[in-house]
Motif scaffolding. Structure first.
Motif, PDB file in Angstrom:
ATOM      1  N   UNK A 116      -8.234  -1.596   5.502  1.00 33.51           N
ATOM      2  CA  UNK A 116      -7.109  -2.152   4.757  1.00 33.51           C
ATOM      3  C   UNK A 116      -6.130  -2.826   5.699  1.00 33.51           C
ATOM      4  N   UNK A 117      -5.641  -4.004   5.357  1.00 35.50           N
ATOM      5  CA  UNK A 117      -4.755  -4.756   6.246  1.00 35.50           C
ATOM      6  C   UNK A 117      -3.442  -4.042   6.485  1.00 35.50           C
ATOM      7  N   UNK A 118      -2.998  -4.060   7.729  1.00 33.35           N
ATOM      8  CA  UNK A 118      -1.720  -3.439   8.103  1.00 33.35           C
ATOM      9  C   UNK A 118      -0.627  -4.488   7.942  1.00 33.35           C
ATOM     10  N   UNK A 140      -0.595  10.801   2.318  1.00 37.67           N
ATOM     11  CA  UNK A 140      -1.074  10.601   3.690  1.00 37.67           C
ATOM     12  C   UNK A 140      -2.592  10.424   3.724  1.00 37.67           C
ATOM     13  N   UNK A 141      -3.302  11.222   2.927  1.00 36.79           N
ATOM     14  CA  UNK A 141      -4.764  11.128   2.873  1.00 36.79           C
ATOM     15  C   UNK A 141      -5.206   9.762   2.353  1.00 36.79           C
ATOM     16  N   UNK A 142      -4.498   9.261   1.346  1.00 34.92           N
ATOM     17  CA  UNK A 142      -4.832   7.965   0.751  1.00 34.92           C
ATOM     18  C   UNK A 142      -4.623   6.840   1.764  1.00 34.92           C
ATOM     19  N   UNK A 143      -3.485   6.839   2.441  1.00 34.46           N
ATOM     20  CA  UNK A 143      -3.194   5.781   3.416  1.00 34.46           C
ATOM     21  C   UNK A 143      -4.164   5.859   4.593  1.00 34.46           C
ATOM     22  N   UNK A 144      -4.490   7.071   5.035  1.00 32.93           N
ATOM     23  CA  UNK A 144      -5.441   7.227   6.137  1.00 32.93           C
ATOM     24  C   UNK A 144      -6.797   6.636   5.766  1.00 32.93           C
ATOM     25  N   UNK A 145      -7.245   6.923   4.544  1.00 38.13           N
ATOM     26  CA  UNK A 145      -8.535   6.379   4.105  1.00 38.13           C
ATOM     27  C   UNK A 145      -8.472   4.858   4.018  1.00 38.13           C
ATOM     28  N   UNK A 173      -5.665  11.691  -4.874  1.00 35.99           N
ATOM     29  CA  UNK A 173      -6.793  12.550  -4.480  1.00 35.99           C
ATOM     30  C   UNK A 173      -8.083  12.107  -5.166  1.00 35.99           C
ATOM     31  N   UNK A 174      -7.979  11.809  -6.437  1.00 32.56           N
ATOM     32  CA  UNK A 174      -9.150  11.351  -7.185  1.00 32.56           C
ATOM     33  C   UNK A 174      -9.724  10.081  -6.568  1.00 32.56           C
ATOM     34  N   UNK A 175      -8.870   9.167  -6.181  1.00 30.02           N
ATOM     35  CA  UNK A 175      -9.325   7.889  -5.618  1.00 30.02           C
ATOM     36  C   UNK A 175     -10.071   8.096  -4.309  1.00 30.02           C
ATOM     37  N   UNK A 176      -9.564   8.999  -3.462  1.00 32.24           N
ATOM     38  CA  UNK A 176     -10.244   9.309  -2.204  1.00 32.24           C
ATOM     39  C   UNK A 176     -11.610   9.927  -2.493  1.00 32.24           C
ATOM     40  N   UNK A 177     -11.664  10.819  -3.487  1.00 27.45           N
ATOM     41  CA  UNK A 177     -12.937  11.446  -3.855  1.00 27.45           C
ATOM     42  C   UNK A 177     -13.950  10.402  -4.329  1.00 27.45           C
ATOM     43  N   UNK A 178     -13.514   9.462  -5.152  1.00 24.35           N
ATOM     44  CA  UNK A 178     -14.418   8.428  -5.650  1.00 24.35           C
ATOM     45  C   UNK A 178     -14.976   7.597  -4.498  1.00 24.35           C
ATOM     46  N   UNK A 235       0.827  -1.210   0.000  1.00 23.97           N
ATOM     47  CA  UNK A 235       0.000   0.000   0.000  1.00 23.97           C
ATOM     48  C   UNK A 235       0.860   1.258   0.000  1.00 23.97           C
ATOM     49  N   UNK A 236       2.014   1.218   0.654  1.00 23.60           N
ATOM     50  CA  UNK A 236       2.904   2.380   0.660  1.00 23.60           C
ATOM     51  C   UNK A 236       3.368   2.712  -0.754  1.00 23.60           C
TER      52      UNK A 236
END
Length: 268
Positions: free
Chosen positions: A265-267, A254-259, A128-133, A101-102
């Protein structure tokens, strides 16, 4: 070509050597015995098939074709990419074990939507687009299970490897692009506990949100007029209150990983 020259100039059977190269032998009346004056045969494009200088032992006389064996081999082209995590992802046969994921978040935060043709200090990234979707999917389908919202967040994850190609260019390239994209998507899905191929109804829901996101981006960032966007994407009934502001790659990652974490999502 049905024969080759023997050392004595008589025709003999062709050898069953698939690695042989063909040369035409020009006819020179003043050629000295034992000398080989050969030119590389040309392919249909007019370019020589000879990639190295061959050696021919023994004299050549008479008419016909001389076959010599190529001694130079071409190494296979590299088909993997090294990620910052240290993983090497095979693009032709990607393994879920090489997906992190990183790496996805890092790559998508640096891939620009709309070929970079957007307003703002920062390029508008695929992260950003992915978070918006994903946010739009939740608005449209508030009861949708978390794993399918995770699938929405990951819907463009393959682009961390192959980049974000605008739709017209994907159409030009055709099935080869889609084949590579599909294999990468399947590896990503399996890595994070999703089925390799998403159910058709989930794909349809994600595409609906994706189209709304495209409309918002087109009208707010990419210079589309409202009539133009209405014609191409259709005017949505949901999400018109969303205001898009491009952010830095670091903030987008950071926004993507937080979401991703919020959605289960598995750590690793």
């Amino acid at each position: 070509m049905q024969s080759q020259l023997s050392r004595a100039g008589r025709a003999g059977p062709l050898p069953s050597d698939h690695g042989a190269r063909a040369f035409s032998v020009p006819q020179h009346h003043d050629r000295q015995p034992g000398a080989c004056q050969c030119r590389p045969a040309l392919d249909r494009t007019g370019s020589s098939r000879l990639s190295e200088t061959p050696s021919v032992s023994g004299p050549v006389s008479g008419k016909g074709t001389v076959f010599v064996k190529s001694t130079k081999s071409t190494p296979p082209a590299r088909a993997w990419q090294r990620m910052l995590s240290g993983r090497r992802l095979d693009l032709l046969d990607p393994s879920p074990l090489d997906v992190e994921i990183e790496d996805i978040a890092h790559g998508l935060s640096r891939v620009a939507r709309w070929n970079g043709q957007t307003e703002g200090r920062w390029p508008y990234s695929v992260a950003e687009h992915s978070v918006l979707v994903e946010i739009l999917v939740h608005r449209l389908y508030p009861d949708l299970a978390l794993k399918w919202r995770l699938a929405a967040l990951l819907h463009d994850a393959a682009e961390y490897v192959i980049g974000d190609m605008i739709t017209p260019f994907k159409t030009i390239i055709g099935s080869d692009y889609k084949s590579v994209e599909r294999r990468l998507e399947e590896a990503v899905h399996l890595r994070f506990g999703l089925p390799a191929a998403l159910p058709a109804d989930i794909v349809k829901k994600i595409k609906r949100a994706d189209k709304i996101a495209a409309y918002l981006e087109a009208t707010q960032l990419a210079g589309f007029s409202l009539p133009e966007a209405n014609k191409i994407f259709g005017k949505p009934k949901t999400g018109l209150d969303v205001v898009i502001e491009p952010i830095s790659p670091t903030a987008a990652k950071q926004s993507y990983i937080k979401r991703f974490r919020i959605l289960g999502g598995p750590v690793t």
